[in-house]
Write an enzyme that holds these catalytic residues in place. Structure first.
Site, PDB file in Angstrom:
ATOM      1  N   GLU A  28      46.645  43.110  -5.698  1.00  0.00           N
ATOM      2  CA  GLU A  28      45.839  42.441  -4.678  1.00  0.00           C
ATOM      3  C   GLU A  28      44.785  41.534  -5.297  1.00  0.00           C
ATOM      4  O   GLU A  28      44.525  40.441  -4.802  1.00  0.00           O
ATOM      5  CB  GLU A  28      45.188  43.465  -3.749  1.00  0.00           C
ATOM      6  CG  GLU A  28      46.147  44.178  -2.810  1.00  0.00           C
ATOM      7  CD  GLU A  28      46.878  43.229  -1.874  1.00  0.00           C
ATOM      8  OE1 GLU A  28      46.428  42.084  -1.673  1.00  0.00           O
ATOM      9  OE2 GLU A  28      47.936  43.629  -1.346  1.00  0.00           O
ATOM     10  N   TYR A  41      38.928  41.901   2.702  1.00  0.00           N
ATOM     11  CA  TYR A  41      40.389  41.840   2.715  1.00  0.00           C
ATOM     12  C   TYR A  41      41.004  42.830   1.744  1.00  0.00           C
ATOM     13  O   TYR A  41      41.870  43.636   2.106  1.00  0.00           O
ATOM     14  CB  TYR A  41      40.921  40.434   2.379  1.00  0.00           C
ATOM     15  CG  TYR A  41      42.361  40.532   1.952  1.00  0.00           C
ATOM     16  CD1 TYR A  41      43.354  40.737   2.902  1.00  0.00           C
ATOM     17  CD2 TYR A  41      42.721  40.557   0.604  1.00  0.00           C
ATOM     18  CE1 TYR A  41      44.671  40.928   2.529  1.00  0.00           C
ATOM     19  CE2 TYR A  41      44.028  40.751   0.214  1.00  0.00           C
ATOM     20  CZ  TYR A  41      45.004  40.932   1.175  1.00  0.00           C
ATOM     21  OH  TYR A  41      46.295  41.141   0.802  1.00  0.00           O
ATOM     22  N   ASP A  75      44.175  38.239   5.896  1.00  0.00           N
ATOM     23  CA  ASP A  75      44.151  37.241   4.831  1.00  0.00           C
ATOM     24  C   ASP A  75      44.483  35.876   5.448  1.00  0.00           C
ATOM     25  O   ASP A  75      44.552  35.740   6.664  1.00  0.00           O
ATOM     26  CB  ASP A  75      45.141  37.608   3.721  1.00  0.00           C
ATOM     27  CG  ASP A  75      46.570  37.367   4.152  1.00  0.00           C
ATOM     28  OD1 ASP A  75      46.845  37.493   5.363  1.00  0.00           O
ATOM     29  OD2 ASP A  75      47.403  37.030   3.306  1.00  0.00           O
TER      30      ASP A  75
END
Length: 376
Positions: free
Chosen positions: A61, A142, A160
């Site tokens: 991520e 996020y 996102d």
DNA sequence: CAGCCGTGGAA
DNA sequence: TTTCCAAGGCT
């Protein structure tokens, strides 16, 4: 700006939209079309009780922040081979991590990655929920929610850029996403199913990446087009989300001085300050970036006196400005007064150094085979 | 909060 | 070729 009438229409869309109807169709599509990505635990494995490793989810991520899947893949593989656990990453030397990150961009991510790994190792494990994850450096709203949803099955809204675009079209939002942030988050929260929040988040992102794309969305293939306000009633989904007017990138000029040691071809590098542009990375001596007109370049800007040879220019585009580097080259003069913090990098180690792309360009302009020697 | 912070691939 | 922009975070 949106008129009050447009905002009213937008609100009506949001109110009429039944968010609970999205997940079933989307998850059904995801079960058939999920992308096979190195950091993913497939839906089948998940049904067999396999839980994603929070370390790998976190690492992927962070790498994926503002970075394409294609660019991330090789970096992700290299990192997980070199540092299979968060403890091993926490124990790594800073410069080894920066060197492994070189070329991926946004280098504060690498600095935060190191700091977060050490914090996690010190705590003997990752925080167990989104709120705790959010406290790690480099982990914002996020990323914390994505990790929690994917690794822990926590039903938090994962928003996102893909999701903002998908929701903007589902609701036919007349507002820019920036001012609709709260509405989008609440909509996603209402859409997220309690049983498969991680799959739902990844399904939304897959949809945005492969079907609900920015420019030419393939609406006819979309599994939820029968729930999409923009597709059904307009405006053309391709025109959403509404974008703020973009500012033009200014041009800047600087000079790079690539010094080569006569005896063995080693290249003089300096470590850049830990924060700011290319923070913590290495490179040849480079003057301050200035506006194109008053750029102090040329031999007068050299870090030390030498027979500097003009090698032409190297162009590089940063996010918020375009850089033209005037590249100079010289062999090491005898008794040169080196810049503070400078070090000689042997030619065979150059490729493995923490050199950002722009610095590689500068070195290659001065020494065309700089990154080839050592290879066969 | 708006600006800063990289890069390379797609269109 | 130029433009756009991708699984954002920090200040």
């Amino acid at each position: 700006m949106a008129s009050s009438r447009q905002v009213a229409e937008m609100s009506d869309n949001a109110k009429a939209f039944d968010s609970r109807m999205i997940a079933p169709a989307l998850l059904d599509w995801y079960d058939r079309h999920a992308r096979d990505l190195p950091w993913r635990t497939g839906p089948e494995a998940l049904r067999n009780g396999v839980r994603p490793d929070p370390y790998r989810v976190w690492l992927s991520e962070v790498m994926l922040q503002q970075t394409t899947v294609a660019a991330v893949k090789s970096y992700y593989r290299r990192f997980t081979v070199t540092w299979p656990t968060v403890e091993s990453l926490a124990a790594a030397a800073d410069d080894d991590v920066m060197a492994a990150w070189a070329g991926l961009g946004y280098y504060s991510r690498a600095r935060n990655l190191i700091a977060a790994a050490r914090k996690v190792a010190e705590a003997s494990g990752f925080p167990g929920n989104a709120e705790g994850l959010r406290a790690l450096p480099g982990v914002g709203e996020y990323t914390s929610n994505a990790i929690a949803a994917i690794a822990y099955g926590e039903a938090v809204p994962v928003v996102d850029g893909n999701v903002e675009r998908v929701v903007s079209r589902l609701l036919a939002l007349a507002e820019p996403v920036k001012s609709a942030k709260s509405l989008i988050r609440e909509t996603v929260a209402a859409m997220t199913p309690l049983d498969r929040p991680g799959d739902f988040a990844q399904a939304m992102m897959d949809l945005g990446a492969t079907i609900c794309t920015p420019k030419r969305p393939a609406c006819v293939l979309c599994p939820i087009n029968d729930r999409c306000t923009a597709f059904l009633a307009g405006p053309d989904p391709a025109t959403l989300p509404v974008k703020a007017p973009k500012k033009e990138r200014p041009s800047r000029l600087a000079a790079a001085f690539v010094a080569e040691r006569a005896t063995d071809g080693a290249v003089l590098l300096v470590r850049r300050p830990p924060s700011g542009l290319l923070g913590g990375m290495a490179g040849p001596y480079v003057t301050e970036f200035s506006s194109k007109k008053d750029g102090a370049t040329g031999e007068g800007a050299a870090p030390f006196s030498a027979d500097w040879v003009d090698c032409g220019t190297a162009e590089h585009g940063f996010t918020h400005f375009l850089l033209t580097l005037e590249v100079m080259w010289a062999q090491t003069p005898h008794g040169a007064d080196l810049p503070p913090g400078a070090f000689w990098c042997p030619r065979e180690r150059l490729a493995g150094e923490a050199l950002p792309t722009v610095m590689r360009k500068a070195i290659a302009a001065a020494i065309p085979d700089a990154f080839n020697s050592g290879k066969i």
